[in-house]
Design an enzyme around this catalytic site. Structure first.
Site, PDB file in Angstrom:
ATOM      1  N   ASP A   4      -1.594  -1.271   4.613  1.00  0.00           N
ATOM      2  CA  ASP A   4      -1.528  -0.419   5.705  1.00  0.00           C
ATOM      3  C   ASP A   4      -2.915  -0.445   6.640  1.00  0.00           C
ATOM      4  OD1 ASP A   4      -1.889   2.104   6.943  1.00  0.00           O
ATOM      5  OD2 ASP A   4      -2.031   3.292   5.192  1.00  0.00           O
TER       6      ASP A   4
ATOM      7  N   HIS B 256       0.737  -1.234  -0.081  1.00  0.00           N
ATOM      8  CA  HIS B 256      -0.069  -0.003   0.086  1.00  0.00           C
ATOM      9  C   HIS B 256       1.003   1.296   0.181  1.00  0.00           C
ATOM     10  CE1 HIS B 256      -3.762  -2.135   1.714  1.00  0.00           C
ATOM     11  NE2 HIS B 256      -3.698  -2.111   0.403  1.00  0.00           N
TER      12      HIS B 256
ATOM     13  N   ARG C 132      -7.900 -13.872   1.142  1.00  0.00           N
ATOM     14  CA  ARG C 132      -8.694 -15.318   1.270  1.00  0.00           C
ATOM     15  C   ARG C 132      -8.032 -16.345   0.259  1.00  0.00           C
ATOM     16  NH1 ARG C 132     -13.253 -12.896   0.953  1.00  0.00           N
ATOM     17  NH2 ARG C 132     -13.398 -13.040  -1.436  1.00  0.00           N
TER      18      ARG C 132
ATOM     19  N   LYS D 245       5.104   1.629   0.897  1.00  0.00           N
ATOM     20  CA  LYS D 245       6.063   1.322  -0.279  1.00  0.00           C
ATOM     21  C   LYS D 245       7.543   1.543   0.099  1.00  0.00           C
ATOM     22  CE  LYS D 245       2.723   2.387  -3.803  1.00  0.00           C
ATOM     23  NZ  LYS D 245       2.143   0.866  -3.909  1.00  0.00           N
TER      24      LYS D 245
ATOM     25  N   ASP E 108     -10.904  -6.241  -3.259  1.00  0.00           N
ATOM     26  CA  ASP E 108      -9.951  -6.958  -3.772  1.00  0.00           C
ATOM     27  C   ASP E 108      -8.715  -7.486  -2.971  1.00  0.00           C
ATOM     28  OD1 ASP E 108     -11.389  -6.161  -6.186  1.00  0.00           O
ATOM     29  OD2 ASP E 108      -9.989  -4.336  -6.575  1.00  0.00           O
TER      30      ASP E 108
ATOM     31  N   HIS F 283     -10.063  -0.066  -2.675  1.00  0.00           N
ATOM     32  CA  HIS F 283     -10.331  -1.340  -3.442  1.00  0.00           C
ATOM     33  C   HIS F 283     -10.165  -2.578  -2.365  1.00  0.00           C
ATOM     34  CE1 HIS F 283      -5.956  -0.622  -3.083  1.00  0.00           C
ATOM     35  NE2 HIS F 283      -5.659  -1.730  -3.104  1.00  0.00           N
TER      36      HIS F 283
ATOM     37  N   ASP G  68      -4.164  -6.175  -7.816  1.00  0.00           N
ATOM     38  CA  ASP G  68      -4.497  -7.069  -7.175  1.00  0.00           C
ATOM     39  C   ASP G  68      -5.243  -8.208  -7.479  1.00  0.00           C
ATOM     40  OD1 ASP G  68      -3.388  -5.353  -5.127  1.00  0.00           O
ATOM     41  OD2 ASP G  68      -5.231  -4.466  -4.533  1.00  0.00           O
TER      42      ASP G  68
ATOM     43  N   THR H 199       2.724  -5.233  -8.105  1.00  0.00           N
ATOM     44  CA  THR H 199       1.722  -4.401  -8.656  1.00  0.00           C
ATOM     45  C   THR H 199       2.477  -3.138  -9.088  1.00  0.00           C
ATOM     46  OG1 THR H 199       1.474  -3.718  -6.401  1.00  0.00           O
ATOM     47  CG2 THR H 199      -0.153  -5.289  -6.983  1.00  0.00           C
ATOM     48  N   GLY H 200       1.981  -2.528 -10.025  1.00  0.00           N
ATOM     49  CA  GLY H 200       2.542  -1.487 -10.896  1.00  0.00           C
ATOM     50  C   GLY H 200       3.528  -0.522 -10.145  1.00  0.00           C
ATOM     51  N   THR H 201       2.901   0.403  -9.291  1.00  0.00           N
ATOM     52  CA  THR H 201       3.907   1.175  -8.769  1.00  0.00           C
ATOM     53  C   THR H 201       5.054   0.603  -7.821  1.00  0.00           C
ATOM     54  OG1 THR H 201       2.123   2.867  -8.742  1.00  0.00           O
ATOM     55  CG2 THR H 201       3.975   3.435  -7.529  1.00  0.00           C
ATOM     56  N   THR H 202       4.507  -0.270  -6.918  1.00  0.00           N
ATOM     57  CA  THR H 202       5.538  -1.221  -6.145  1.00  0.00           C
ATOM     58  C   THR H 202       6.657  -1.484  -6.989  1.00  0.00           C
ATOM     59  OG1 THR H 202       3.774  -1.503  -4.352  1.00  0.00           O
ATOM     60  CG2 THR H 202       5.836  -2.661  -4.533  1.00  0.00           C
TER      61      THR H 202
ATOM     62  N   SER I  52      -1.808  -1.416 -11.483  1.00  0.00           N
ATOM     63  CA  SER I  52      -1.605  -0.737 -10.119  1.00  0.00           C
ATOM     64  C   SER I  52      -2.726  -1.565  -9.155  1.00  0.00           C
ATOM     65  CB  SER I  52      -2.005   0.808  -9.941  1.00  0.00           C
ATOM     66  OG  SER I  52      -2.149   1.391  -8.740  1.00  0.00           O
ATOM     67  N   GLY I  53      -2.522  -1.669  -7.873  1.00  0.00           N
ATOM     68  CA  GLY I  53      -3.498  -2.282  -7.040  1.00  0.00           C
ATOM     69  C   GLY I  53      -4.860  -2.105  -7.550  1.00  0.00           C
TER      70      GLY I  53
END
Length: 126
Positions: free
Chosen positions: A80, A8, A96, A12, A90, A87, A60, A34-37, A54-55
């Site tokens: 976080d 989150h 889960r 990051k 997601d 989201h 996600d 995920t994209g930014t990470t 991106s999430g």
């Protein structure tokens, strides 16, 4: 081993620090994020990472699909817990799926360090 990295926004920097600390441990594995990470971790470490969306834009869910298909061995998702996520459904579905598919999941730095230490010393294997 196939490892997913997700963080989150407020986590990051923690993910970057974790990836720097465990760069040699992570390097031989197939990493996705995920994209930014993924962009941030690649920029700081030079690790090769397959980036998803991106999430909030479906990343996600893309990683969740990989879990459902048995294509991931470990998920590091630095969450976080103090900030509402738009989201959240997601996120819950991804968590889960890890439980249903019996995929190891680290949701904070300390649990990630324990898993990466085990990966580093050979006591954790897919």
């Amino acid at each position: 081993m196939k490892i997913a990295l997700i963080a989150h926004d407020k986590k990051k920097n923690d993910m970057i620090a974790l990836a720097i600390k465990y760069k040699e441990t992570l390097a031989p594995h197939d990493l996705c994020a995920t994209g930014t990470t993924g962009t941030l971790v690649m920029g700081e470490t030079g690790l090769k990472i397959t980036r998803m969306k991106s999430g909030p834009l479906g990343g996600d869910q893309q990683i969740g699909s990989m879990i459902a298909e048995g294509k991931l061995d470990l998920v590091i998702f630095l969450r976080d817990p103090l900030t509402a996520q738009p989201h959240e459904p997601d996120v819950s579905a991804l968590l889960r799926l890890c439980d249903v598919q019996n995929i190891p999941l680290a949701t904070n730095v300390k649990s990630a360090e324990i898993m990466l230490d085990a990966l580093q010393d050979g006591t954790f294997q897919a």
